[in-house]
Design a protein around this motif. Structure first.
Motif, PDB file in Angstrom:
ATOM      1  N   GLU A 344       0.807  -1.219   0.000  1.00 27.12           N
ATOM      2  CA  GLU A 344       0.000   0.000   0.000  1.00 27.12           C
ATOM      3  C   GLU A 344       0.841   1.270   0.000  1.00 27.12           C
ATOM      4  O   GLU A 344       0.299   2.382  -0.050  1.00 27.12           O
ATOM      5  CB  GLU A 344      -0.923   0.016   1.227  1.00 27.12           C
ATOM      6  CG  GLU A 344      -0.190   0.095   2.553  1.00 27.12           C
ATOM      7  CD  GLU A 344      -1.129   0.076   3.754  1.00 27.12           C
ATOM      8  OE1 GLU A 344      -2.357  -0.080   3.575  1.00 27.12           O
ATOM      9  OE2 GLU A 344      -0.622   0.192   4.887  1.00 27.12           O
ATOM     10  N   ASP A 347       0.414   3.931  -3.070  1.00 26.91           N
ATOM     11  CA  ASP A 347      -0.905   4.589  -3.082  1.00 26.91           C
ATOM     12  C   ASP A 347      -1.044   5.554  -1.923  1.00 26.91           C
ATOM     13  O   ASP A 347      -1.600   6.653  -2.079  1.00 26.91           O
ATOM     14  CB  ASP A 347      -2.018   3.539  -3.020  1.00 26.91           C
ATOM     15  CG  ASP A 347      -2.163   2.786  -4.331  1.00 26.91           C
ATOM     16  OD1 ASP A 347      -1.692   3.299  -5.377  1.00 26.91           O
ATOM     17  OD2 ASP A 347      -2.736   1.684  -4.325  1.00 26.91           O
ATOM     18  N   LYS A 350       1.111   8.701  -2.553  1.00 27.39           N
ATOM     19  CA  LYS A 350       0.635   9.526  -3.668  1.00 27.39           C
ATOM     20  C   LYS A 350      -0.663  10.252  -3.325  1.00 27.39           C
ATOM     21  O   LYS A 350      -1.037  11.216  -3.978  1.00 27.39           O
ATOM     22  CB  LYS A 350       0.417   8.649  -4.909  1.00 27.39           C
ATOM     23  CG  LYS A 350       1.715   8.179  -5.572  1.00 27.39           C
ATOM     24  CD  LYS A 350       1.406   7.262  -6.726  1.00 27.39           C
ATOM     25  CE  LYS A 350       2.694   6.759  -7.385  1.00 27.39           C
ATOM     26  NZ  LYS A 350       2.400   5.785  -8.476  1.00 27.39           N
ATOM     27  N   ALA A 351      -1.342   9.758  -2.294  1.00 29.03           N
ATOM     28  CA  ALA A 351      -2.654  10.327  -1.928  1.00 29.03           C
ATOM     29  C   ALA A 351      -2.524  11.741  -1.406  1.00 29.03           C
ATOM     30  O   ALA A 351      -1.529  12.116  -0.819  1.00 29.03           O
ATOM     31  CB  ALA A 351      -3.304   9.439  -0.872  1.00 29.03           C
TER      32      ALA A 351
END
Length: 351
Positions: A344, A347, A350-351
């Motif tokens: 994870e 992701d 990058k969030a």
């Protein structure tokens, strides 16, 4: 008094010569980028965060002494010297990322209506801020890691194993993986910290052991070849290591010997944590096999303190790092933003 590997005072940079530890404590003055490159390459300063800090501060101290005819000359000088610093130790991504960020920052200054002097001052200030920011980041890593390990231990005191050196000597202060050990110790919950000797350069025996003794943290030194036997005969609650580069999928390059620790940890069901600031995470690389692995001089294996210990004429293979596959990082990747499972990581960041 806190152990300081990097000192910055009135635009002067001093680094603790880690080649002389633990028998001698001597600070070296770094006057310019060339000398910064040399102390990084010779491993007088090491650890991915510290490499970036010393590299940038060596540029700052050189800029403070130089004069430039215009902003264009200043910009070219900064860009050129930052790229040079990246070549000192190519595996650790922190210097590369710092170079990219500082280059972008400098280009923005170039386009603003500031003088050459103001541009120099702003770049120096940017470099100075790395010191305090790194300590703050490390303490967050320490707390997140401690919370997770102590929760898994169910409230009892814990035994932790670590590899290489990831403490004050590898950062601006406190440390990453060793910062987790420090945080556990500060809570009164550390039974014992085991550190490997970390051949061939003995960063564990020379540096981590030095920090444990210096800070009066209960510590035990073991040979690299003793890890499986230790875990088989003692209850080790977690293994915590640092990282020189983490790829998008969670594969991690760290000091040679880390991979085998992860394999042993998996076999014995011991949680394996990688502790690293987000500056060590390279989302531009997909997998670990893409990480450039630095190979060090053969005499680091064949000689100790100038005394030859290997048979003359034997050939050597001396990679400074290995890559631990993401699936072996069972405890998670501990950052200043929290703990993430390798799958994870991309992701979440990058969030």
């Amino acid at each position: 008094m806190a152990l300081e590997a990097i000192k910055w005072n009135e635009n002067k940079l001093y680094i603790l010569d880690q080649l002389r530890l633990p028998l001698e404590t001597e600070y070296i003055t770094v006057n310019n980028v060339k000398e910064g490159w040399q102390v990084i390459n010779k491993m007088q300063v090491r650890g991915a965060p510290a490499i970036a800090i010393v590299g940038c501060l060596s540029l700052a101290t050189e800029l403070s002494q130089a004069s430039f005819k215009d902003k264009h000359e200043l910009l070219e000088t900064i860009c050129e010297k930052l790229q040079y610093l990246v070549t000192a130790r190519p595996t650790a991504v922190n210097m590369k990322k710092a170079a990219e960020e500082l280059t972008s920052f400098t280009k923005n200054l170039y386009n603003d209506k500031v003088s050459v002097t103001e541009m120099v001052d702003s770049v120096i200030s940017w470099c100075q801020k790395m010191l305090n920011y790194d300590v703050s980041t490390n303490k967050k890593i320490g707390d997140f890691g401690a919370d997770s390990i102590l929760k898994s231990a169910g409230g009892k005191n814990v035994k932790i194993l670590t590899h290489c050196n990831t403490g004050s000597l590898a950062t601006a202060g406190y440390g990453t993986a060793l910062g987790v050990v420090r945080s556990i110790h500060a809570r009164g919950c550390l039974d014992q910290a085991y550190c490997t000797e970390t051949r061939p350069y003995n960063q564990g025996a020379r540096l981590t052991a030095y920090e444990l003794v210096y800070d009066k943290i209960p510590g035990t030194l073991i040979c690299d070849s003793m890890v499986a036997a230790l875990i088989n005969s003692h209850k080790i609650d977690a293994i915590v290591v640092g990282a020189d580069r983490v790829t998008s999928n969670g594969d991690t390059a760290n000091k040679i010997g880390t991979y085998q620790l992860a394999v042993i940890a998996k076999h014995h069901n011991v949680p394996f944590y990688v502790c690293a600031p987000t500056s060590s995470i390279d989302l531009n690389l997909a997998v670990g096999k893409d990480i450039p692995i630095e190979e060090r001089p053969h005499n680091e294996m064949t000689d100790i303190a100038g005394i030859k210990i290997a048979s003359p004429g034997i050939s050597c293979w001396n990679p400074a790092f290995d890559v631990t596959p993401a699936e072996l990082i069972t405890g998670g990747i501990v950052t200043e933003l929290g703990i993430f499972k390798p799958a994870e990581l991309a992701d979440k960041l990058k969030a």
